[in-house]
Every structure is written in structure tokens, then in C-alpha cells.
Design a protein around this motif. Structure first.
Motif, mmCIF file in Angstrom:
data_model
loop_
_atom_site.group_PDB
_atom_site.id
_atom_site.type_symbol
_atom_site.label_atom_id
_atom_site.label_comp_id
_atom_site.label_asym_id
_atom_site.label_seq_id
_atom_site.Cartn_x
_atom_site.Cartn_y
_atom_site.Cartn_z
ATOM 1 N N ALA A 50 -30.836 -2.529 -25.007
ATOM 2 C CA ALA A 50 -29.445 -2.457 -25.436
ATOM 3 C C ALA A 50 -28.762 -1.164 -24.986
ATOM 4 O O ALA A 50 -27.578 -0.971 -25.253
ATOM 5 N N GLY A 51 -29.513 -0.303 -24.321
ATOM 6 C CA GLY A 51 -28.925 0.928 -23.804
ATOM 7 C C GLY A 51 -28.845 2.057 -24.814
ATOM 8 O O GLY A 51 -28.156 3.057 -24.582
ATOM 9 N N ILE A 52 -29.544 1.918 -25.919
ATOM 10 C CA ILE A 52 -29.561 2.970 -26.942
ATOM 11 C C ILE A 52 -30.543 4.041 -26.479
ATOM 12 O O ILE A 52 -31.670 3.736 -26.102
ATOM 13 N N GLU A 53 -30.103 5.296 -26.506
ATOM 14 C CA GLU A 53 -30.902 6.398 -25.976
ATOM 15 C C GLU A 53 -31.237 7.421 -27.051
ATOM 16 O O GLU A 53 -30.534 7.531 -28.064
ATOM 17 N N ARG A 54 -32.294 8.190 -26.786
ATOM 18 C CA ARG A 54 -32.724 9.259 -27.685
ATOM 19 C C ARG A 54 -31.511 10.092 -28.095
ATOM 20 O O ARG A 54 -30.684 10.452 -27.278
ATOM 21 N N GLY A 55 -31.390 10.344 -29.395
ATOM 22 C CA GLY A 55 -30.278 11.121 -29.919
ATOM 23 C C GLY A 55 -29.111 10.282 -30.412
ATOM 24 O O GLY A 55 -28.257 10.775 -31.144
ATOM 25 N N ASP A 56 -29.067 8.994 -30.024
ATOM 26 C CA ASP A 56 -27.988 8.117 -30.480
ATOM 27 C C ASP A 56 -28.150 7.809 -31.961
ATOM 28 O O ASP A 56 -29.235 7.946 -32.532
ATOM 29 N N ARG A 57 -27.048 7.351 -32.539
ATOM 30 C CA ARG A 57 -27.066 6.919 -33.937
ATOM 31 C C ARG A 57 -26.893 5.406 -33.980
ATOM 32 O O ARG A 57 -26.055 4.849 -33.261
ATOM 33 N N ILE A 58 -27.684 4.777 -34.832
ATOM 34 C CA ILE A 58 -27.486 3.357 -35.110
ATOM 35 C C ILE A 58 -27.381 3.220 -36.624
ATOM 36 O O ILE A 58 -27.934 4.019 -37.374
ATOM 37 N N ALA A 59 -26.651 2.219 -37.052
ATOM 38 C CA ALA A 59 -26.420 2.018 -38.479
ATOM 39 C C ALA A 59 -27.064 0.714 -38.930
ATOM 40 O O ALA A 59 -27.362 -0.163 -38.118
ATOM 41 N N CYS A 60 -27.250 0.607 -40.238
ATOM 42 C CA CYS A 60 -27.743 -0.651 -40.794
ATOM 43 C C CYS A 60 -27.083 -0.930 -42.138
ATOM 44 O O CYS A 60 -26.859 -0.032 -42.933
ATOM 45 N N VAL A 61 -26.745 -2.189 -42.316
ATOM 46 C CA VAL A 61 -26.270 -2.728 -43.586
ATOM 47 C C VAL A 61 -27.241 -3.856 -43.891
ATOM 48 O O VAL A 61 -27.077 -4.975 -43.418
ATOM 49 N N LEU A 62 -28.301 -3.525 -44.598
ATOM 50 C CA LEU A 62 -29.384 -4.472 -44.856
ATOM 51 C C LEU A 62 -29.723 -4.507 -46.335
ATOM 52 O O LEU A 62 -29.588 -3.498 -47.039
ATOM 53 N N GLY A 63 -30.195 -5.653 -46.792
ATOM 54 C CA GLY A 63 -30.704 -5.766 -48.142
ATOM 55 C C GLY A 63 -32.111 -5.197 -48.209
ATOM 56 O O GLY A 63 -32.628 -4.656 -47.227
ATOM 57 N N ASN A 64 -32.725 -5.293 -49.359
ATOM 58 C CA ASN A 64 -34.086 -4.791 -49.544
ATOM 59 C C ASN A 64 -35.078 -5.766 -48.916
ATOM 60 O O ASN A 64 -35.413 -6.785 -49.511
ATOM 61 N N SER A 65 -35.489 -5.438 -47.696
ATOM 62 C CA SER A 65 -36.373 -6.339 -46.966
ATOM 63 C C SER A 65 -37.254 -5.554 -46.008
ATOM 64 O O SER A 65 -37.043 -4.355 -45.791
ATOM 65 N N THR A 66 -38.181 -6.252 -45.405
ATOM 66 C CA THR A 66 -39.041 -5.625 -44.402
ATOM 67 C C THR A 66 -38.222 -5.144 -43.204
ATOM 68 O O THR A 66 -38.612 -4.189 -42.537
ATOM 69 N N ASP A 67 -37.092 -5.787 -42.945
ATOM 70 C CA ASP A 67 -36.238 -5.387 -41.811
ATOM 71 C C ASP A 67 -35.822 -3.923 -41.893
ATOM 72 O O ASP A 67 -35.728 -3.246 -40.876
ATOM 73 N N VAL A 68 -35.557 -3.439 -43.099
ATOM 74 C CA VAL A 68 -35.148 -2.041 -43.269
ATOM 75 C C VAL A 68 -36.217 -1.113 -42.707
ATOM 76 O O VAL A 68 -35.913 -0.161 -41.979
ATOM 77 N N PHE A 69 -37.468 -1.380 -43.028
ATOM 78 C CA PHE A 69 -38.553 -0.514 -42.583
ATOM 79 C C PHE A 69 -38.807 -0.637 -41.087
ATOM 80 O O PHE A 69 -39.128 0.343 -40.426
ATOM 81 N N ILE A 70 -38.644 -1.843 -40.560
ATOM 82 C CA ILE A 70 -38.816 -2.034 -39.116
ATOM 83 C C ILE A 70 -37.751 -1.237 -38.359
ATOM 84 O O ILE A 70 -38.066 -0.514 -37.419
ATOM 85 N N VAL A 71 -36.505 -1.340 -38.794
ATOM 86 C CA VAL A 71 -35.417 -0.589 -38.147
ATOM 87 C C VAL A 71 -35.646 0.909 -38.309
ATOM 88 O O VAL A 71 -35.513 1.677 -37.351
ATOM 89 N N LEU A 72 -36.011 1.337 -39.508
ATOM 90 C CA LEU A 72 -36.254 2.761 -39.762
ATOM 91 C C LEU A 72 -37.360 3.310 -38.871
ATOM 92 O O LEU A 72 -37.194 4.342 -38.204
ATOM 93 N N LEU A 73 -38.492 2.629 -38.822
ATOM 94 C CA LEU A 73 -39.609 3.103 -38.008
ATOM 95 C C LEU A 73 -39.270 3.077 -36.515
ATOM 96 O O LEU A 73 -39.627 3.996 -35.779
ATOM 97 N N ALA A 74 -38.567 2.052 -36.071
ATOM 98 C CA ALA A 74 -38.186 1.989 -34.656
ATOM 99 C C ALA A 74 -37.262 3.142 -34.285
ATOM 100 O O ALA A 74 -37.388 3.717 -33.202
ATOM 101 N N THR A 75 -36.337 3.491 -35.183
ATOM 102 C CA THR A 75 -35.439 4.609 -34.883
ATOM 103 C C THR A 75 -36.203 5.926 -34.876
ATOM 104 O O THR A 75 -35.994 6.757 -33.984
ATOM 105 N N LEU A 76 -37.094 6.115 -35.817
ATOM 106 C CA LEU A 76 -37.894 7.345 -35.847
ATOM 107 C C LEU A 76 -38.755 7.479 -34.597
ATOM 108 O O LEU A 76 -38.839 8.547 -34.006
#
Length: 146
Positions: A50-76
Motif C-alpha cells: 500500500a506504499g506505507i513507509e517507516r515513520g508513517d502514521r496509520i489509524a484504526c477505528v476497531l472494536g475489541n477484537s484480534t484485529d486490533v492486536f494484528i494491526v498494532l503488532l504490524a505497525t510496531l
């Protein structure tokens, strides 16, 4: 592995020791450490495509689910900054946070997709992606939803 261990090394240590042990269970989805590692890898690949590069910011509007942790770990693991946004906010409030943070992409889930899309449209058309459907989403990041 001490306090200085990276999130990637910590995840790999858990995968190596207990690949089939449950890592996350949100009541709907249950992931082992190996499943979690695979999901994080897929998400990281998606972000790269998607062209997202180190240092970029991505946002999430998610409920309490496994998706939150997947997105969090991928960003970290990718050197990104995650901007978590409370899904109880109005579309105008979410839009303000998206604009103010400089987020390049917004992850959401099916339940909050309309709210997230409306908020993203107020910013001028920020790409919105359902976190659980990244394989089906890419490449339509270029599609206009507003």
C-alpha cells in the motif's frame, strides 16, 4: 531476552516456544502464536504494498477484537505509528483526529466501516481498509469511496 527486546523478537520467541498455544481469543476469533505471527506478516506485506513507509502514521477505528492486536503488532514491526481512535466518537471527531495526525490509512472493521468511511471522506478521501479483509481489499485503495 531483556527489556531491550524488540516486539518482533518477543513475538518470534513466543512462536518458537509455543506455536500452537492460544495467543489471542476475542470470543469470536481464536489465534495461536503461529496464527498471530502469520497474520502480522500478512498485514506487514499489505502495508508495504500500500506504499506505507517507516515513520508513517496509520489509524484504526476497531472494536475489541484480534484485529486490533494484528494491526498494532504490524505497525510496531514496521516502524510505523499507530493512531488508535475511539469508535464512540462522531465522524467529525474521527475526521479531525485523522487530519491532525497525518494518518495515511485507516483500518476499521465491518461494523464500523460506514462511520470510518464517512470520517475519511471528510478528510478528502483517506483510504479505508477492513482489517480482517486485507487480501480482498488490495489493490482497491485507489478506488474512490467518497
Amino acid at each position: 531476552m531483556g527489556i531491550q527486546a524488540s516486539p518482533s523478537k518477543l513475538l518470534q520467541a513466543s512462536v518458537s516456544k509455543n506455536p500452537e498455544t492460544i495467543a489471542l481469543d476475542d470470543g469470536t476469533n481464536c489465534l495461536t502464536w503461529a496464527d498471530l505471527d502469520n497474520a502480522v506478516t500478512r498485514m506487514r506485506r499489505f502495508l508495504t504494498k500500500a506504499g506505507i513507509e517507516r515513520g508513517d502514521r496509520i489509524a484504526c477505528v476497531l472494536g475489541n477484537s484480534t484485529d486490533v492486536f494484528i494491526v498494532l503488532l504490524a505497525t510496531l514491526h514496521s516502524g510505523l505509528t499507530l493512531v488508535p481512535i475511539n469508535w464512540h466518537l462522531t465522524r467529525e471527531e474521527i475526521s479531525y483526529i485523522l487530519d491532525d495526525s497525518g494518518s495515511r490509512l485507516l483500518f476499521t472493521d465491518e461494523e464500523r466501516f460506514d462511520l470510518a468511511t464517512e470520517a475519511a471522506c471528510l478528510t478528502g478521501g483517506l483510504p479505508v481498509v477492513q482489517a480482517s479483509n486485507i487480501e480482498e481489499t488490495f489493490p482497491p485503495l485507489e478506488d474512490e469511496v467518497c
